[in-house]
Enzyme design. Structure first.
Site, PDB file in Angstrom:
ATOM      1  N   ASP A  78      47.187  46.107  37.268  1.00  0.00           N
ATOM      2  CA  ASP A  78      47.940  47.086  36.797  1.00  0.00           C
ATOM      3  C   ASP A  78      49.249  47.593  37.727  1.00  0.00           C
ATOM      4  O   ASP A  78      49.832  48.292  37.803  1.00  0.00           O
ATOM      5  CB  ASP A  78      47.389  48.311  36.761  1.00  0.00           C
ATOM      6  CG  ASP A  78      46.314  48.425  35.270  1.00  0.00           C
ATOM      7  OD1 ASP A  78      46.845  47.788  34.656  1.00  0.00           O
ATOM      8  OD2 ASP A  78      45.245  49.032  35.611  1.00  0.00           O
ATOM      9  N   HIS A  97      45.423  55.144  38.534  1.00  0.00           N
ATOM     10  CA  HIS A  97      44.722  54.911  37.088  1.00  0.00           C
ATOM     11  C   HIS A  97      43.395  54.854  36.918  1.00  0.00           C
ATOM     12  O   HIS A  97      42.583  54.191  37.846  1.00  0.00           O
ATOM     13  CB  HIS A  97      45.575  53.709  36.578  1.00  0.00           C
ATOM     14  CG  HIS A  97      45.036  53.286  35.300  1.00  0.00           C
ATOM     15  ND1 HIS A  97      45.057  54.252  33.952  1.00  0.00           N
ATOM     16  CD2 HIS A  97      44.552  52.023  34.612  1.00  0.00           C
ATOM     17  CE1 HIS A  97      44.753  53.566  33.017  1.00  0.00           C
ATOM     18  NE2 HIS A  97      44.162  52.253  33.404  1.00  0.00           N
ATOM     19  N   HIS A  99      40.025  55.436  33.877  1.00  0.00           N
ATOM     20  CA  HIS A  99      39.578  55.277  32.254  1.00  0.00           C
ATOM     21  C   HIS A  99      38.221  56.574  32.420  1.00  0.00           C
ATOM     22  O   HIS A  99      37.592  56.460  31.585  1.00  0.00           O
ATOM     23  CB  HIS A  99      38.881  54.048  31.893  1.00  0.00           C
ATOM     24  CG  HIS A  99      39.936  52.997  31.883  1.00  0.00           C
ATOM     25  ND1 HIS A  99      39.509  51.686  31.260  1.00  0.00           N
ATOM     26  CD2 HIS A  99      41.283  52.731  32.023  1.00  0.00           C
ATOM     27  CE1 HIS A  99      40.735  51.030  30.951  1.00  0.00           C
ATOM     28  NE2 HIS A  99      41.658  51.624  31.611  1.00  0.00           N
ATOM     29  N   ASP A 122      47.667  75.770  37.122  1.00  0.00           N
ATOM     30  CA  ASP A 122      47.695  75.468  38.570  1.00  0.00           C
ATOM     31  C   ASP A 122      48.390  74.162  38.960  1.00  0.00           C
ATOM     32  O   ASP A 122      48.782  73.771  40.064  1.00  0.00           O
ATOM     33  CB  ASP A 122      46.396  75.767  39.282  1.00  0.00           C
ATOM     34  CG  ASP A 122      45.817  77.189  39.501  1.00  0.00           C
ATOM     35  OD1 ASP A 122      46.859  78.242  39.475  1.00  0.00           O
ATOM     36  OD2 ASP A 122      44.686  77.224  39.505  1.00  0.00           O
ATOM     37  N   HIS A 171      44.746  54.359  25.790  1.00  0.00           N
ATOM     38  CA  HIS A 171      44.480  53.550  27.123  1.00  0.00           C
ATOM     39  C   HIS A 171      43.621  54.556  27.754  1.00  0.00           C
ATOM     40  O   HIS A 171      42.352  54.767  28.045  1.00  0.00           O
ATOM     41  CB  HIS A 171      45.601  53.086  27.594  1.00  0.00           C
ATOM     42  CG  HIS A 171      45.373  52.106  28.835  1.00  0.00           C
ATOM     43  ND1 HIS A 171      46.212  51.525  29.205  1.00  0.00           N
ATOM     44  CD2 HIS A 171      44.341  52.209  29.696  1.00  0.00           C
ATOM     45  CE1 HIS A 171      45.718  50.841  30.407  1.00  0.00           C
ATOM     46  NE2 HIS A 171      44.567  51.225  30.631  1.00  0.00           N
ATOM     47  N   TYR A 229      50.595  80.657  47.228  1.00  0.00           N
ATOM     48  CA  TYR A 229      48.831  80.355  47.210  1.00  0.00           C
ATOM     49  C   TYR A 229      48.422  79.430  48.578  1.00  0.00           C
ATOM     50  O   TYR A 229      49.429  78.554  49.003  1.00  0.00           O
ATOM     51  CB  TYR A 229      48.704  79.510  45.961  1.00  0.00           C
ATOM     52  CG  TYR A 229      47.380  79.044  45.860  1.00  0.00           C
ATOM     53  CD1 TYR A 229      46.387  79.764  45.278  1.00  0.00           C
ATOM     54  CD2 TYR A 229      46.831  77.846  46.588  1.00  0.00           C
ATOM     55  CE1 TYR A 229      44.939  79.519  45.318  1.00  0.00           C
ATOM     56  CE2 TYR A 229      45.428  77.323  46.317  1.00  0.00           C
ATOM     57  CZ  TYR A 229      44.670  78.299  45.799  1.00  0.00           C
ATOM     58  OH  TYR A 229      43.118  77.890  45.630  1.00  0.00           O
TER      59      TYR A 229
HETATM   60 ZN   LIG Z   1      43.497  50.909  32.166  1.00  0.00          ZN
END
Ligand SMILES: [Zn+2]
Length: 236
Positions: A78, A97, A99, A122, A171, A229
């Site tokens: 990726d 990334h 899943h 938030d 995805h 905050y």
């Molecule tokens: Zn992926």
């Protein structure tokens, strides 16, 4: 190893391990990267190396065009998606990334996650958006690069700083942040938001998104020029 990137390698490894600890990745799924902006170099997880065996020296260093500068192993497949995001969003310092289960379920359903409450507000100023499905041409061509492009197209009218993540249709989620640790933190929070949103519409399919005043109040107390905050104000 370039000494200037030692800390970044450690931070990227730590972010990858945080994804495992928080239950966001199975096996070798998922990837985190960080950028050294002055050098224009990106440190990313290698492809297919088990997390428990991963060491800082296994991480791969690429320039922003995808040329490998250091590393014996192949980078995460990726990497081209990460590079498109770094080139398009110069304010970000890390990309993640996964899943992760609930965020991926929303991505697979091709539904944006409405802001149902203050936990979401938030972190994300607005819904967590979902991309358009990719075309056959985009999928059969430079798929990973085109995955980045479909995200960037969605952010033409959004701020990557105010919306630090996205669901790629069919995805899964990509998140980002000021550095790789913030990107991993946002991935963990996104998964929690996705899970709570699923429960919310399970309990009440007609649940409304949070109103703008409460959304803005929560988002703006943590972000922006008038943020208050945190310890600087609240710790006594
Ligand atoms: Zn992926």
């Amino acid at each position: 190893m370039k000494p200037s990137l030692t800390r970044l390698r450690e931070a990227v490894l730590e972010a990858n391990l945080e994804l495992v600890r928080r239950g966001l990745v199975l096996y070798t799924f998922g990837n985190a990267s960080g950028i050294a902006k002055d050098e224009g170099l990106v440190v990313i997880k290698p492809s297919g190396v088990p997390y428990e065996k991963m060491k800082p020296q296994h991480l791969v260093i690429s320039d922003l065009s995808g040329r490998i500068v250091e590393g014996e192993l192949r980078p995460s497949s990726d990497l081209p998606t990460h590079l498109v995001l770094y080139r398009a969003f110069p304010e970000i310092g890390g990309v993640v990334h996964t899943h992760s289960e609930y965020a991926t379920a929303w991505a697979q359903a091709r539904r944006e996650i409405p802001c149902f409450g203050t936990t979401h507000a938030d972190y994300f100023h607005g819904s967590v958006p979902v991309t358009e499905p990719m075309s056959e041409h985009e999928i059969c061509g430079e798929y990973e690069k085109n995955t980045g492009e479909v995200i960037v197209r969605l952010f033409r009218d959004r701020s990557a700083a105010a919306v630090p993540g996205v669901l790629v249709a069919n995805h899964g989620p990509f998140t980002w942040g000021a550095d790789v640790s913030a990107a991993a933190h946002n991935a963990v929070v996104l998964e929690a938001i996705a899970r709570m949103a699923f429960f919310t519409i399970t309990i009440n399919a007609e649940a409304d998104a949070i109103g703008k005043p409460l959304h803005d109040r929560h988002y703006l107390r943590k972000h922006g020029s008038r943020a208050y905050y945190g310890q600087a104000v609240e710790y006594k």
